[in-house]
Design a protein around this motif. Structure first.
Motif, PDB file in Angstrom:
ATOM      1  N   LYS A   1      -5.329  17.780  43.935  1.00  0.00           N
ATOM      2  CA  LYS A   1      -6.801  18.278  43.720  1.00  0.00           C
ATOM      3  C   LYS A   1      -6.811  19.143  42.458  1.00  0.00           C
ATOM      4  CE  LYS A   1      -8.546  17.636  48.533  1.00  0.00           C
ATOM      5  NZ  LYS A   1      -9.282  16.554  48.361  1.00  0.00           N
ATOM      6  N   LEU A   2      -7.729  18.781  41.689  1.00  0.00           N
ATOM      7  CA  LEU A   2      -7.738  19.380  40.070  1.00  0.00           C
ATOM      8  C   LEU A   2      -9.345  20.057  40.082  1.00  0.00           C
ATOM      9  CD1 LEU A   2      -6.589  20.500  37.778  1.00  0.00           C
ATOM     10  CD2 LEU A   2      -7.422  18.143  36.740  1.00  0.00           C
ATOM     11  N   GLU A   3      -9.479  21.234  40.092  1.00  0.00           N
ATOM     12  CA  GLU A   3     -10.776  21.766  40.214  1.00  0.00           C
ATOM     13  C   GLU A   3     -10.845  22.219  38.673  1.00  0.00           C
ATOM     14  OE1 GLU A   3     -12.920  24.865  42.651  1.00  0.00           O
ATOM     15  OE2 GLU A   3     -11.494  25.985  41.364  1.00  0.00           O
ATOM     16  N   ILE A   4     -12.084  21.800  38.318  1.00  0.00           N
ATOM     17  CA  ILE A   4     -12.375  22.219  36.742  1.00  0.00           C
ATOM     18  C   ILE A   4     -13.817  23.202  36.674  1.00  0.00           C
ATOM     19  CG2 ILE A   4     -12.839  21.484  34.399  1.00  0.00           C
ATOM     20  CD1 ILE A   4     -11.174  19.084  35.316  1.00  0.00           C
ATOM     21  N   LYS A   5     -13.643  24.324  36.461  1.00  0.00           N
ATOM     22  CA  LYS A   5     -14.938  24.939  35.904  1.00  0.00           C
ATOM     23  C   LYS A   5     -15.059  25.444  34.786  1.00  0.00           C
ATOM     24  CE  LYS A   5     -14.757  27.686  40.559  1.00  0.00           C
ATOM     25  NZ  LYS A   5     -14.636  28.687  41.518  1.00  0.00           N
ATOM     26  N   ALA A   6     -16.195  25.011  34.380  1.00  0.00           N
ATOM     27  CA  ALA A   6     -16.655  25.244  32.703  1.00  0.00           C
ATOM     28  C   ALA A   6     -17.853  26.159  32.770  1.00  0.00           C
ATOM     29  CB  ALA A   6     -17.015  23.864  32.213  1.00  0.00           C
ATOM     30  N   ALA A   7     -17.844  26.835  31.744  1.00  0.00           N
ATOM     31  CA  ALA A   7     -18.974  27.977  31.355  1.00  0.00           C
ATOM     32  C   ALA A   7     -19.123  27.933  29.875  1.00  0.00           C
ATOM     33  CB  ALA A   7     -19.027  29.328  32.025  1.00  0.00           C
ATOM     34  N   ALA A   8     -20.354  28.291  29.531  1.00  0.00           N
ATOM     35  CA  ALA A   8     -20.700  28.276  28.134  1.00  0.00           C
ATOM     36  C   ALA A   8     -22.188  28.959  27.747  1.00  0.00           C
ATOM     37  CB  ALA A   8     -20.851  26.845  27.377  1.00  0.00           C
ATOM     38  N   ARG A   9     -22.259  29.181  26.503  1.00  0.00           N
ATOM     39  CA  ARG A   9     -23.551  29.768  26.118  1.00  0.00           C
ATOM     40  C   ARG A   9     -24.209  28.366  25.580  1.00  0.00           C
ATOM     41  NH1 ARG A   9     -23.299  34.046  21.433  1.00  0.00           N
ATOM     42  NH2 ARG A   9     -23.016  35.554  23.334  1.00  0.00           N
ATOM     43  N   GLY A  10     -25.092  28.112  26.349  1.00  0.00           N
ATOM     44  CA  GLY A  10     -26.157  26.924  26.146  1.00  0.00           C
ATOM     45  C   GLY A  10     -25.760  25.958  27.427  1.00  0.00           C
ATOM     46  N   LEU A  11     -25.913  24.704  27.285  1.00  0.00           N
ATOM     47  CA  LEU A  11     -25.620  23.707  28.171  1.00  0.00           C
ATOM     48  C   LEU A  11     -24.247  23.293  28.010  1.00  0.00           C
ATOM     49  CD1 LEU A  11     -29.014  21.940  28.469  1.00  0.00           C
ATOM     50  CD2 LEU A  11     -28.229  23.964  29.779  1.00  0.00           C
ATOM     51  N   VAL A  12     -23.424  23.238  29.266  1.00  0.00           N
ATOM     52  CA  VAL A  12     -21.953  23.011  29.463  1.00  0.00           C
ATOM     53  C   VAL A  12     -22.142  21.335  29.506  1.00  0.00           C
ATOM     54  CG1 VAL A  12     -20.067  22.539  31.047  1.00  0.00           C
ATOM     55  CG2 VAL A  12     -21.522  24.775  31.063  1.00  0.00           C
ATOM     56  N   PRO A  13     -21.357  20.628  28.393  1.00  0.00           N
ATOM     57  CA  PRO A  13     -21.190  19.516  28.165  1.00  0.00           C
ATOM     58  C   PRO A  13     -20.569  18.626  29.403  1.00  0.00           C
ATOM     59  CG  PRO A  13     -20.295  20.364  26.172  1.00  0.00           C
ATOM     60  CD  PRO A  13     -20.440  21.645  27.454  1.00  0.00           C
ATOM     61  N   GLU A  14     -20.863  17.269  29.292  1.00  0.00           N
ATOM     62  CA  GLU A  14     -20.078  16.311  30.222  1.00  0.00           C
ATOM     63  C   GLU A  14     -18.678  16.729  30.322  1.00  0.00           C
ATOM     64  OE1 GLU A  14     -21.684  14.716  32.687  1.00  0.00           O
ATOM     65  OE2 GLU A  14     -23.548  15.179  31.746  1.00  0.00           O
ATOM     66  N   LEU A  15     -17.928  16.062  31.340  1.00  0.00           N
ATOM     67  CA  LEU A  15     -16.272  16.229  31.658  1.00  0.00           C
ATOM     68  C   LEU A  15     -15.812  15.537  30.298  1.00  0.00           C
ATOM     69  CD1 LEU A  15     -14.167  17.536  33.106  1.00  0.00           C
ATOM     70  CD2 LEU A  15     -14.169  15.480  34.624  1.00  0.00           C
ATOM     71  N   GLY A  16     -16.314  14.441  29.976  1.00  0.00           N
ATOM     72  CA  GLY A  16     -15.519  13.786  29.096  1.00  0.00           C
ATOM     73  C   GLY A  16     -15.644  14.290  27.689  1.00  0.00           C
ATOM     74  N   GLN A  17     -16.776  15.143  27.681  1.00  0.00           N
ATOM     75  CA  GLN A  17     -16.766  15.832  26.264  1.00  0.00           C
ATOM     76  C   GLN A  17     -15.976  17.278  26.119  1.00  0.00           C
ATOM     77  OE1 GLN A  17     -21.054  16.332  25.789  1.00  0.00           O
ATOM     78  NE2 GLN A  17     -21.273  14.273  25.467  1.00  0.00           N
ATOM     79  N   LEU A  18     -15.724  17.781  27.279  1.00  0.00           N
ATOM     80  CA  LEU A  18     -14.804  18.904  27.192  1.00  0.00           C
ATOM     81  C   LEU A  18     -13.154  18.563  27.163  1.00  0.00           C
ATOM     82  CD1 LEU A  18     -16.705  20.809  30.147  1.00  0.00           C
ATOM     83  CD2 LEU A  18     -16.836  21.374  27.698  1.00  0.00           C
ATOM     84  N   LEU A  19     -12.894  17.674  28.033  1.00  0.00           N
ATOM     85  CA  LEU A  19     -11.242  17.350  28.399  1.00  0.00           C
ATOM     86  C   LEU A  19     -11.014  15.950  27.875  1.00  0.00           C
ATOM     87  CD1 LEU A  19     -10.850  19.484  31.705  1.00  0.00           C
ATOM     88  CD2 LEU A  19     -10.452  20.376  29.520  1.00  0.00           C
ATOM     89  N   ALA A  20      -9.518  15.740  27.680  1.00  0.00           N
ATOM     90  CA  ALA A  20      -8.883  14.449  27.334  1.00  0.00           C
ATOM     91  C   ALA A  20      -8.871  13.862  28.850  1.00  0.00           C
ATOM     92  CB  ALA A  20      -7.725  14.678  26.580  1.00  0.00           C
ATOM     93  N   ALA A  21      -8.163  12.624  28.688  1.00  0.00           N
ATOM     94  CA  ALA A  21      -8.348  11.858  29.957  1.00  0.00           C
ATOM     95  C   ALA A  21      -7.131  12.391  30.779  1.00  0.00           C
ATOM     96  CB  ALA A  21      -7.702  10.425  29.524  1.00  0.00           C
ATOM     97  N   ILE A  22      -7.209  12.221  31.958  1.00  0.00           N
ATOM     98  CA  ILE A  22      -6.062  12.499  32.998  1.00  0.00           C
ATOM     99  C   ILE A  22      -4.874  12.038  32.700  1.00  0.00           C
ATOM    100  CG2 ILE A  22      -5.528  12.361  35.392  1.00  0.00           C
ATOM    101  CD1 ILE A  22      -7.964  13.989  34.649  1.00  0.00           C
TER     102      ILE A  22
END
Length: 1003
Positions: free
Chosen positions: A788-809
């Motif tokens: 199980k992989l938990e991904i928490k993202a925070a940003a100033r503005g709106l956090v992008p979609e997961l595909g725009q944050l991280l590369a593929a598995i």
């Protein structure tokens, strides 16, 4: 004999000198020494009476010494016997003692005796009454602070006089009657003044003043006692002076009305009217006003609702239910009583009362929302069209107000803080329409006979307007505008009827027609009912002005000037949000007449506020927002520095104040500003947008300088939206209601933003800076072949979609499940120089190793952008610890192929060894089970300490294959229940039972 005479003499001296001083504590006035009777006829009867009076004095002396009431009652018996004896001779001494005793005795002892004495010996009884009157006059100063004693003496005098008048030999002296009546009227006037007035109604923003009682309230005789002592009909008829008799009847009627004794009051009015005295008409009018007040089941009556309870900030906490249920039977009884009363009034030989009073009495028979019937009207007034035009106009106007009250009840039905009603909305709507139809029917009948009466025509026009407005609210029709235009033309026609009857010499113009016309042009027939939902007619102010200017001579100018001067006082009846509309259209009616005065200054103030406070909506990012994809918009207040300083800042508009004891609204009612804006915004945007969230700035916000000199920006809210379709191309204007003090209370200004263009057919990436990503891998289910992989993202503005944050598995794994939490805007960023928000988003991925996986390591996904800060973490037992980008994972339920071959070989060897051991044990002699001594049991059992204990048991060894499998399942169960992101719903493991299980023997 000498001894007896000496004792009698001593008793007399003691009564004469001791009693006045000692009795002063219980009596109100020291009584002069009682002289011995002179001229008493000698004989046995006289000696007996003397002995009886001496005994009475002795008992009086004992009472003065020990204060026992029994001595007074015992003393009264010989005195009453002497006064009742037909051969008593001179009764001077007996009367003197009686005036001492009677005020101190219970009235139920003296009154029956006095009435019987009047019947048996009227002259003697009259002497007692005269003595009591003289005593009351003489003791006036001493009895001023003892209303009970004065009331008792008045009751006894009244009883005696009434009993005397009931005898055939009744011929009372006028002097005594006048003296008693004067005394009673003085006491009655004082008692009426002492009745406390009703408390003033509560008004938010104004303190409730305590009711002040008159200064003599504690020293006046009660109304109850005065009614018991009131002169009867024989008494009044015995008064010779006509004017004095009228005064007495006037006082009687007013006193009876105070206590609600309407039957007795009207009987005295009939007596006065029989004499054809001029005051009968005035008393009858007062009687009708009081009757209407006493029978009114509406507010300020015994059937009123309990006061509204306000909290410390002006919020409504509760509204009481009616103290007494207002039943239909009560209203019917009121109507029957009024019908009989009107029939008796018509027989009076005096001037008939004003119809307005009868109409007021009729209306008081009903509740404020009752619908009158034609049958009820005819029962009281006869044919309604026979009423005077002004009276009928007033009656129909009240009928219209009753329907309006019922309409308000329908509108507020089910709202918080409103009284509950079991009536269905359909029934209320039917009653409203029936009420309008009934009112129009009466007016049509009256106008058929008096077509030029402008008052009746005006009421009919208002009823038509209200009926149309109600139909538009309940079931809008396309002909609404056309019908409203026709009704406005009817107002203009009524103004013409009024103009035909105006006397240009009259210096007091009547503005009723023009004010009612103006109110309808604003959107409601009553200023109190004017709301934002009511549509105005901007064409009418010029027509109203032209109608007034067309009046003959100087009447037109007088009307315009009076209309202008009346605008500011009427502002108090207008809702704060409607003040700008009211003053703007009012100024158009009078064309900025000089008599506008403070109204014009206030209108200019509203215009200045509207210019110096603006609402702006700015998209967070490019206009291409996409369809059903989240995007944000800032709601900003742009204002001058002066307005911010003068209004105390805009932080209070970022509060929900109701129920908040720390909120302060500068004299205005507590308001939930956040909720109000959010509700208005949702209603405006709901058709084309999904409102995901609305995040408000803190009420401690500090404004920022704007680009223009002297202007500043205060961030208000950040709205997260989704367009409902690709066809959406604009964000509608939003409105924020701001209230400001204006010297006449406060005003609510609806500040509106401009529409914002956007494109929902395509989507550009939303701006986001300072992106931080925390990745945490949970390998506790590795034995099952999953991570199980938990991904928490925070940003100033709106956090992008997961595909725009991280590369593929990474290779070797596949995503079998993705739990994506919604984008969340947390707060405004206090460190940003420009308005910005902080947002967060979380994903939980369930990864499964592919069958052809060859790499035993796990590599975290890498960031797409170089400016993204990424942190890696993993679980160590129940703790989360930092990890490297690549970590080694233990056994997977599905291992690589190379390892599967070795595992198969190891399994074969293990099976052979197990078979050998089993065969060897079968030939061994059975031995008793040995106690297994494992690791030390923790002192405190928690999920963490139990897991550590179980892992120690597994590490130490000595367990069979089945025991080891059972132990691993126990460990997984505890981890799943207490530490998993998605805990199961099963019963939690019993930690004590688990420890006891593995602290036992081995098999």
């Amino acid at each position: 004999m000498k001894l007896r005479a000496t004792s009698v003499l001593c008793a007399a001296i003691l009564a004469a000198w001791v009693t006045p001083d000692l009795v002063a504590g219980s009596a109100d006035l020291p009584v002069a020494p009682t002289p011995r009777a002179k001229g008493t006829a000698p004989g046995a009867a006289g000696d007996a009476h003397t002995k009886q009076l001496a005994t009475a004095r002795e008992l009086l002396a004992r009472n003065a010494k020990d204060g026992q009431a029994a001595h007074l009652e015992a003393a009264w018996k010989p005195v009453a016997a002497v006064l009742s004896a037909p051969d008593a001779g001179s009764t001077h001494d007996a009367l003197t003692l009686a005036t001492e005793l009677i005020p101190r005795l219970r009235i139920d002892i003296v009154k029956p005796w006095l009435v019987s004495l009047m019947a048996a010996n009227p002259g003697r009884g009259w002497a007692v009454v005269e003595a009591l009157g003289e005593h009351l006059t003489r003791a006036e100063a001493a009895l001023a602070s003892n209303p009970d004693r004065r009331g008792k003496l008045l009751k006894l005098q009244s009883a005696g006089i009434n009993a005397y008048l009931a005898t055939k030999a009744a011929n009372p002296p006028q002097k005594l009657l006048v003296r008693f009546a004067t005394r009673w009227m003085d006491e009655a006037e004082a008692a009426r003044r002492a009745v406390p007035p009703p408390p003033p109604p509560f008004q938010p923003g104004r303190p409730v003043q305590p009711t002040r009682l008159p200064s003599r309230a504690e020293h006046s005789i009660s109304i109850y006692d005065l009614i018991d002592a009131a002169p009867g009909s024989r008494f009044v008829e015995s008064l010779a002076d006509r004017e004095f008799r009228a005064r007495t009847l006037d006082s009687l009627v007013r006193t009876y009305l105070v206590e609600g004794e309407e039957t007795a009051a009207f009987a005295n009015i009939e007596l006065l009217a029989a004499t054809k005295h001029a005051s009968a008409s005035e008393l009858l009018a007062e009687f009708l006003r009081t009757w209407a007040k006493n029978h009114n089941p509406n507010p300020n009556s015994p059937f009123a609702q309990q006061p509204i309870v306000y909290g410390p900030n002006g919020q409504v906490i509760s509204r009481g239910q009616p103290l007494v249920p207002v039943t239909r039977s009560l209203q019917e009884r009121n109507l029957d009583e009024l019908t009989q009363l009107v029939a008796r009034i018509k027989k009076l030989p005096c001037a008939q009362p004003d119809e307005a009073l009868l109409i007021q009495a009729f209306m008081s028979c009903y509740t404020a929302n009752a619908i009158y019937s034609r049958h009820a009207l005819q029962g009281v007034f006869g044919p309604p069209q026979n009423l005077k035009p002004d009276s009928l106009a007033r009656l129909t106007e009240q009928m219209r107000m009753s329907v309006s009250t019922l309409r308000t009840q329908l509108t507020q039905q089910g709202q918080p803080g409103q009284p509950k009603s079991n009536r269905k909305p359909e029934d209320l709507q039917s009653d409203v329409l029936a009420g309008y139809a009934m009112t129009r029917s009466l007016l049509d009948d009256a106008l058929a006979r008096q077509s030029t009466n402008w008052r009746l025509a005006l009421t009919r026009a208002v009823v038509m307007f209200d009926e149309l407005d109600f139909q538009h609210d309940t079931q809008p029709k396309p002909d609404f505008t056309t019908r409203r235009t026709e009704i406005m033309a009817e107002f203009a026609r009524v103004a013409g009827l009024y103009a035909a009857q105006v006397d240009e010499r009259d210096g007091s113009p009547n503005l009723t027609v023009y004010e009612q016309w103006f109110s309808a042009a604003l959107g409601a027939s009553d200023l109190q009912g004017l709301t934002e939902a009511k549509l105005p007619d901007p064409r009418q102010p010029a027509k109203i002005r032209a109608a007034m200017q067309s009046l003959p001579g100087e009447a037109g100018e007088r009307h315009v000037a009076e209309f202008a001067a009346a605008l500011y006082p009427k502002l108090a009846t207008v809702r704060p949000a409607m003040k700008p509309r009211f003053l703007k259209m009012g100024a158009e009616v009078v064309d900025n007449h000089p008599r506008l005065g403070p109204a014009k200054k206030l209108l200019n103030y509203y215009k200045d506020l509207s210019k110096e406070v603006k609402l702006e909506v700015v998209l967070d990012g490019a206009p291409a927002v996409g369809s059903m994809e989240p995007f944000g918009a800032f709601v900003l207040l742009r204002h001058t520095r002066e307005v911010e300083q003068g209004s105390g800042g805009f932080g209070r508009f970022l509060q929900n104040q109701v129920g908040n004891p720390m909120a302060y609204n500068y004299g205005r009612p507590a308001t939930n500003y956040r909720d109000r804006f959010e509700n208005t915004m949702s209603a405006t945007l709901g058709e084309h947008f999904e409102v995901v969230s609305c995040t408000f700035e803190s009420d401690k916000v500090v404004s920022r300088p704007a680009s223009e000199e002297g202007w500043r920006i205060t961030p208000y809210a950040y709205v997260l939206l989704k367009a409902r379709g690709s066809q959406v191309d604009r964000l509608p204007p939003l409105q924020l209601d701001l209230d400001f003090m204006d010297g006449a209370g406060f005003v609510v200004l609806g500040i509106e933003s401009a529409a914002v263009s956007l494109d929902a057919s395509r989507r550009d990436r939303r701006p986001a800076t300072g992106v931080e990503v925390n990745q945490t891998v949970d390998e506790r289910h590795a034995s099952e072949g999953t991570l199980k992989l938990e991904i928490k993202a925070a940003a100033r503005g709106l956090v992008p979609e997961l595909g725009q944050l991280l590369a593929a598995i990474p290779d070797g794994f596949e995503t079998v499940k993705t739990d994506a939490h919604a984008l969340s805007v947390v707060k405004f960023d206090p460190e940003s120089p420009q308005p910005a928000v902080r947002s967060e988003r979380t994903w939980l991925l369930t990864l499964k190793a592919k069958p052809d996986r060859t790499d035993p390591n796990f590599r975290f996904p890498t960031a797409v952008g170089s400016d993204t800060l990424v942190k890696f973490q993993r679980y160590r037992d129940a703790d989360i610890v930092p990890a490297s980008e690549e970590i080694v994972i233990g056994n997977f339920g599905s291992a690589p192929a190379t390892y599967r071959r070795y595992a198969a070989l190891a399994g074969l060897i293990g099976a052979v060894c197990v078979g050998t051991v089993v065969a060897w044990r079968l030939f061994r002699r059975q031995r008793p089970a040995q106690r297994w001594h494992g690791p030390q049991v923790p002192n405190r059992l928690t999920p963490v300490t139990v897991l550590g204990y179980l892992r120690s048991v597994a590490t130490q060894g000595g367990l069979t294959t089945s025991q080891n499998a059972e132990l691993q399942k126990t460990i997984q169960r505890i981890e799943q229940h207490y530490f998993s992101e998605l805990p199961d719903e099963a019963t939690p493991p019993e930690l004590t039972a688990v420890v006891n299980r593995w602290n036992g023997t081995t098999n």
